[in-house]
Design a protein around this motif. Structure first.
Motif, short mmCIF file in Angstrom:
data_model
loop_
_atom_site.label_atom_id
_atom_site.label_comp_id
_atom_site.label_asym_id
_atom_site.label_seq_id
_atom_site.Cartn_x
_atom_site.Cartn_y
_atom_site.Cartn_z
N LEU A 177 0.83 -1.21 0.00
CA LEU A 177 0.00 0.00 0.00
C LEU A 177 0.86 1.26 0.00
O LEU A 177 0.51 2.26 -0.63
CB LEU A 177 -0.92 0.00 1.22
N LEU A 178 2.00 1.21 0.70
CA LEU A 178 2.88 2.37 0.75
C LEU A 178 3.54 2.67 -0.59
O LEU A 178 3.76 3.84 -0.95
CB LEU A 178 3.95 2.17 1.83
N VAL A 179 3.90 1.63 -1.33
CA VAL A 179 4.58 1.85 -2.62
C VAL A 179 3.59 1.97 -3.77
O VAL A 179 3.99 2.29 -4.89
CB VAL A 179 5.58 0.71 -2.92
N TRP A 180 2.30 1.73 -3.51
CA TRP A 180 1.31 1.76 -4.58
C TRP A 180 1.23 3.11 -5.30
O TRP A 180 1.22 3.14 -6.55
CB TRP A 180 -0.06 1.37 -4.05
N PRO A 181 1.19 4.26 -4.59
CA PRO A 181 1.15 5.54 -5.32
C PRO A 181 2.34 5.73 -6.25
O PRO A 181 2.20 6.23 -7.37
CB PRO A 181 1.14 6.58 -4.18
N GLY A 182 3.55 5.32 -5.80
CA GLY A 182 4.73 5.42 -6.65
C GLY A 182 4.63 4.51 -7.85
O GLY A 182 5.04 4.87 -8.96
N PHE A 183 4.09 3.29 -7.65
CA PHE A 183 3.90 2.36 -8.76
C PHE A 183 2.91 2.92 -9.77
O PHE A 183 3.11 2.83 -10.98
CB PHE A 183 3.41 1.02 -8.22
N ARG A 184 1.85 3.53 -9.26
CA ARG A 184 0.83 4.09 -10.15
C ARG A 184 1.40 5.25 -10.97
O ARG A 184 1.12 5.39 -12.16
CB ARG A 184 -0.35 4.58 -9.31
N LEU A 187 3.51 3.96 -13.85
CA LEU A 187 2.76 3.53 -15.03
C LEU A 187 2.48 4.69 -15.97
O LEU A 187 2.25 4.49 -17.16
CB LEU A 187 1.43 2.89 -14.59
N HIS A 188 2.51 5.91 -15.43
CA HIS A 188 2.27 7.10 -16.25
C HIS A 188 3.56 7.80 -16.64
O HIS A 188 3.55 8.96 -17.05
CB HIS A 188 1.34 8.06 -15.50
N LEU A 194 8.85 5.53 -7.56
CA LEU A 194 8.92 4.08 -7.51
C LEU A 194 10.36 3.61 -7.31
O LEU A 194 10.62 2.72 -6.49
CB LEU A 194 8.35 3.48 -8.80
N ILE A 195 11.30 4.21 -8.04
CA ILE A 195 12.72 3.84 -7.89
C ILE A 195 13.18 4.16 -6.47
O ILE A 195 13.88 3.35 -5.84
CB ILE A 195 13.58 4.60 -8.92
N ALA A 196 12.79 5.32 -5.94
CA ALA A 196 13.18 5.70 -4.59
C ALA A 196 12.62 4.72 -3.56
O ALA A 196 13.30 4.34 -2.61
CB ALA A 196 12.70 7.12 -4.27
N ALA A 197 11.37 4.28 -3.75
CA ALA A 197 10.76 3.33 -2.82
C ALA A 197 11.49 1.99 -2.87
O ALA A 197 11.73 1.36 -1.83
CB ALA A 197 9.28 3.14 -3.16
N VAL A 198 11.87 1.54 -4.08
CA VAL A 198 12.60 0.28 -4.21
C VAL A 198 13.98 0.39 -3.55
O VAL A 198 14.42 -0.53 -2.84
CB VAL A 198 12.73 -0.11 -5.70
#
Length: 351
Positions: A177-184, A187-188, A194-198
């Motif tokens: 749930l925490l990384v979901w906004p970055g993943f979304r 996609l755009h 997303l890279i920072a979260a990973v």
């Protein structure tokens, strides 16, 4: 150094002083009153240490954000560790504590320092350029979950109870749930978050691996001396990388830079760490483990107050899931019957 680092040999000395020439105790009323006063002082010291660990460590995320705005990550990390490490070793020398590792310990200290601080902590500093400090603190809060899983897969590791595994499941859902906004956003076309979260998750895994290695290494030297050497190794690694990559360009040595470094050295490394060690020696480990879910809440609050940060709704749900998961894991028991917090909590310096 923090007052919390002082030992507590007071009561034994008072008892000896209360013995008469025949070896019989005298003036018990006076001794009892002194003991009560000493007990009150001890309780006050414990409260101050909890406040130090909760507030000072929770605020390190804000201090790192302030620092990384004016200093590149490798500059901030190397400066911090190359100041705090030698200071902690100097403290040991002044207190008569040995700082000389054995041949075996040199390699272990280097490995632990590189994993936890050189890679783990420095990566967290890098990530704070792109993620809110509250979100970063919540991703780091998953350390107890990683530790439990790593322990399970080790050759002589221990498994968790059903309560602990329930916490692991909830924690994984919370991380998603925490990384979901970055993943979304990825996609755009916006891959930065997303890279920072990973990177943050990898950094947390490295930190946890170093912590588990530290627990199994069974170092004979004191925790403060070991931490000092680990900081030195991490500082040298960051300095070498900084020099060879030109990572010192863009440094602005003003008030913000020095305030950040002073806070991280004094309150993050020295005061907070010695308070943490004092609590481990004087309080049940399960109670000390509460810092793992208090620190993220402090970071979220400070991010909202000083940086105007706001988490998305799904991230608040993820925050709740992570905090519940950490509570379930740290309050559960291992297969051997030991509290999980005893396995996952090591006297290591917080981010």
């Amino acid at each position: 150094m923090s007052l919390c680092a002082a030992p507590e040999p007071v009561l034994a000395g008072l008892y000896r002083c209360s013995l008469g020439s025949g070896g019989q105790p005298v003036k018990w009323g006076v001794t009892s009153n002194i003991a009560k006063n000493s007990s009150g002082s001890h309780s006050t010291r414990i409260l101050l240490c909890f406040a130090s660990v909760y507030l000072f460590w929770g605020a390190t995320y804000l201090a790192m954000r302030v620092g990384v705005e004016v200093l590149p990550p490798f500059v901030l990390a190397s400066t911090r560790f190359l100041i705090s490490g030698p200071l902690m070793l100097l403290y040991c020398v002044l207190r008569g504590i040995s700082i000389r590792p054995t041949r075996r310990e040199w390699g272990l200290l280097a490995a632990i320092g590189v994993l936890m601080l050189g890679i783990g902590n420095t990566s967290i500093i890098w990530v704070e350029q792109y993620l809110p400090i509250g979100l970063e603190a919540l991703l780091v809060a998953a350390v107890p979950l990683y530790a439990a899983v790593i322990e399970f897969f080790l050759p002589h590791g221990e498994g968790l109870s059903k309560r602990g595994w329930t916490g692991i499941g909830i924690g994984l859902a919370g991380l998603l749930l925490l990384v979901w906004p970055g993943f979304r956003e990825g996609l755009h076309g916006n891959h930065v978050h997303l890279i920072a979260a990973v990177v943050s998750l990898i950094a947390t895994f490295c930190w946890t691996s170093g912590s588990v290695l530290s627990r199994h290494a069974k170092l004979k030297m004191s925790a403060i001396a070991a931490s000092g050497w680990q900081m030195v190794f991490a500082g040298v690694l960051n300095f070498v990388i900084m020099v060879n990559t030109g990572g010192y360009h863009g440094s602005h040595w003003g008030m913000k830079a020095w305030l950040s470094i002073v806070y991280l050295v004094v309150f993050g490394s020295i005061v907070g760490y010695t308070a943490y060690l004092y609590l481990l020696d004087n309080v049940a480990v399960a109670k000390v483990a509460t810092y793992a879910y208090i620190n993220p809440m402090i970071a979220v609050l400070l991010g909202a107050l000083f940086l105007n940060e706001r988490l998305a709704r799904v991230e608040y749900v993820g925050m709740a899931a992570i905090l519940i998961a950490v509570f379930l894991v740290t309050s559960s028991k291992m297969s051997s019957g030991r509290p999980a917090a005893e396995v996952e909590l090591e006297p290591v310096e917080q981010s």
